[in-house]
Design an enzyme around this catalytic site. Structure first.
Site, PDB file in Angstrom:
ATOM      1  CD  GLU A  94      -2.720   1.388   2.453  1.00 23.96           C
ATOM      2  OE1 GLU A  94      -3.589   2.271   2.458  1.00 23.96           O
ATOM      3  OE2 GLU A  94      -2.496   0.639   3.421  1.00 23.96           O
ATOM      4  CE  LYS A 131      -6.620   0.065   1.894  1.00 21.15           C
ATOM      5  NZ  LYS A 131      -7.120  -0.344   3.234  1.00 21.15           N
TER       6      LYS A 131
END
Length: 289
Positions: A171, A207
């Protein structure tokens, strides 16, 4: 679990607020700071909130295919069972947040803090029946050196995690308030594709902040070394986050604030379940659009 994440028609709930963000999450839930006097009381209150969510009838694998947990939540119980076991019993795949927060900004980015205990944490997660992990860093500016460093760090940590048989969610969040957001999206795409091409392990997950240009991340969605691309809400309220998400086919939600924003401690169970169910339906619809 792999089949559920790869093919499940739903989204991943982010229930991983850590110590720094917990007071804000509790305030949003209707619990003010004067309701607790120390960290243990604070974490007990947030655990009660999460337990209420994961035991709600609507929180199941039909629309919620996974959930990201804070370490204390992984170690806790809900409904008389360990939280990862309870989730998987409902068809929801458990993930664990493993990063230890952010460094100060340098070169327009915030790298993750050093994490010497990562391997021990991964072993504990495996023993608890966790499927994968999540770790967050932040891109504030379209700085090529900074974005190279953030992607390199994320993939290096992903290799450590994958060595334990866990699936890492990488992420590198682009700050949606950045004046250089579109340029940062494009640099991040370039560096992530290069890192994926060099990746020799099992597929990873990504993500990402929803891109300024809808569809920009399609090469990541289609990449053979990417199991799934999920999106954070990044500060968008749920209606706006869902509109943005639906414009990016193949990307599913992994929302936190946008999932929880209407829930209140003071609600009756019926009110709570109706509100949570409505949020789940809305985010699910945008994820499969």
């Amino acid at each position: 679990m792999l089949d559920q994440i790869k093919s499940g028609q739903g989204f991943i709930a982010a229930l991983d607020q850590s110590g720094g963000s917990t007071p804000k999450a509790l305030k949003g839930y209707g619990i003010e700071a004067d309701a607790f006097s120390n960290d243990e009381e604070m974490f007990a209150l947030i655990h009660d909130m999460r337990s209420r969510i994961v035991t709600a009838p609507c929180f199941n694998g039909e629309k919620v295919i996974g959930a990201i947990l804070f370490e204390r939540t992984m170690d806790g119980e809900a409904g008389g069972k360990s939280v990862p076991a309870l989730l998987w019993e409902r068809g929801v795949v458990p993930f664990l947040k493993v990063d230890k927060g952010l460094e100060d900004e340098a070169d327009g980015v915030q790298l993750m803090k050093a994490n010497p205990g990562l391997d021990d944490l991964c072993e504990r997660a495996v023993a608890k029946g966790v499927f994968g992990t999540k770790m967050r860093s932040v891109v504030n500016l379209a700085n090529e050196a900074g974005i190279k460093a953030i992607v390199a760090q994320q993939f290096a940590e992903a290799a450590r995690i994958a060595a334990h048989g866990l699936v890492p969610i990488i992420e590198p969040e682009v700050n949606i308030k950045s004046a250089e957001r579109d340029a940062a999206d494009r640099l991040l795409l370039k560096e992530t594709l290069a890192a994926l091409d060099a990746w020799t392990g099992a597929p990873v997950m990504l993500k990402l902040s929803l891109p300024t240009e809808a569809g920009l991340f399609q090469p990541l969605v289609d990449h053979p070394k990417v199991l799934r691309v999920v999106a954070l809400s990044g500060g968008f309220a749920r209606p706006e986050a869902c509109v943005e998400l639906a414009m990016n086919p193949g990307i599913i939600a992994s929302f936190s604030r946008a999932l929880l924003e209407d829930l209140r401690h003071q609600m009756s169970d019926d009110e709570f379940n109706r509100s949570l169910g409505g949020a789940i339906d809305e985010i699910h619809a945008a994820s499969v659009a």
